[in-house]
Design an enzyme around this catalytic site. Structure first.
Site, mmCIF file in Angstrom:
data_model
loop_
_atom_site.group_PDB
_atom_site.id
_atom_site.type_symbol
_atom_site.label_atom_id
_atom_site.label_comp_id
_atom_site.label_asym_id
_atom_site.label_seq_id
_atom_site.Cartn_x
_atom_site.Cartn_y
_atom_site.Cartn_z
ATOM 1 N N HIS A 1 -7.941 9.364 5.287
ATOM 2 C CA HIS A 1 -8.025 7.579 5.084
ATOM 3 C C HIS A 1 -7.148 6.329 5.245
ATOM 4 C CE1 HIS A 1 -6.721 4.540 1.615
ATOM 5 N NE2 HIS A 1 -8.515 4.393 1.136
ATOM 6 N N SER B 1 -4.232 -3.767 1.825
ATOM 7 C CA SER B 1 -4.786 -4.059 3.344
ATOM 8 C C SER B 1 -6.186 -4.445 3.572
ATOM 9 C CB SER B 1 -4.101 -2.825 4.398
ATOM 10 O OG SER B 1 -2.609 -3.111 4.085
ATOM 11 N N CYS C 1 0.236 -3.199 4.793
ATOM 12 C CA CYS C 1 1.254 -1.631 5.587
ATOM 13 C C CYS C 1 0.529 -0.732 5.266
ATOM 14 C CB CYS C 1 2.673 -1.765 4.366
ATOM 15 S SG CYS C 1 3.773 -0.072 5.253
ATOM 16 N N GLU D 1 -1.470 11.986 3.944
ATOM 17 C CA GLU D 1 -1.916 13.414 4.091
ATOM 18 C C GLU D 1 -3.737 13.784 4.327
ATOM 19 O OE1 GLU D 1 -0.702 16.030 0.882
ATOM 20 O OE2 GLU D 1 1.130 15.695 1.073
ATOM 21 N N TRP E 1 0.016 -3.805 -1.829
ATOM 22 C CA TRP E 1 -0.025 -2.373 -1.729
ATOM 23 C C TRP E 1 1.190 -2.157 -0.770
ATOM 24 C CZ3 TRP E 1 -1.459 1.541 -4.746
ATOM 25 C CH2 TRP E 1 -1.459 3.229 -4.449
ATOM 26 N N ILE F 1 0.586 3.760 5.580
ATOM 27 C CA ILE F 1 1.382 4.486 6.208
ATOM 28 C C ILE F 1 0.562 5.576 5.461
ATOM 29 C CG2 ILE F 1 3.700 5.959 4.848
ATOM 30 C CD1 ILE F 1 4.793 3.662 3.525
#
Length: 164
Positions: free
Chosen positions: A97, A65, A89, A94, A31, A91
């Protein structure tokens, strides 16, 4: 020190032992592949640059991850590895999670290290946005993969020293 003042790939203030005697596992999340591939390249190059033999570096991919912990455990369960580097990684999005994944991975990596008494290195970027990840995967802040590899080398050497 604030990240904007530090390059993750600057090791001028520390001595790095030879990686030649050690066997390393690298577990990489698929991912955010653009970022994790850059982290992997940095880690692999750093290991080799510090003396690790290519045949003593074992690389495996996992879906994301969250699965880094399982990948590290499977690798250590098999045996013959002195340190595992987990690269991923996450990121911020919204939803919450991000928080759950980051917490689970950090705790999972620590728990696997404790369970096997082996260094398991947290080379996971947890950024607010894509640009921050790029900056830390070979961009203006260096490469977290480099840092993870150097940490693995130093911890493998420490384990050897303390176990002899």
């Amino acid at each position: 020190m604030a990240t904007h003042l530090k390059n993750l790939s600057d090791f001028s203030n520390t001595q790095i032992p030879s990686a030649a005697p050690y066997r390393f596992g690298i577990v990489v999340a698929e991912w955010n592949a653009e970022i994790t591939n850059a982290l992997y390249q940095g880690a692999y190059k750093s290991l080799v640059d510090h003396g690790a033999l290519a045949e003593n570096i074992f690389s495996y991919q996992v879906p994301g991850s969250f699965e880094l912990t399982s990948g590290a455990e499977l690798l250590l369960k098999k045996g013959g590895i002195d340190a595992v580097i987990c690269l991923g990684c996450v990121i911020q999005g919204e939803t919450r999670h991000f928080d759950f994944i980051c917490d689970a991975v950090a705790n999972g990596v620590a728990n696997v290290a404790i369970k096997y008494s082996k260094p398991v290195i947290f080379g996971v970027l947890t950024t607010d946005n894509q640009q921050q990840a790029i900056d830390r995967a070979g961009g203006k802040h260096g490469n977290k993969g480099d840092e993870a590899a150097v940490t693995a080398i130093k911890m493998a050497a420490l384990a050897e020293t303390l176990n002899s």
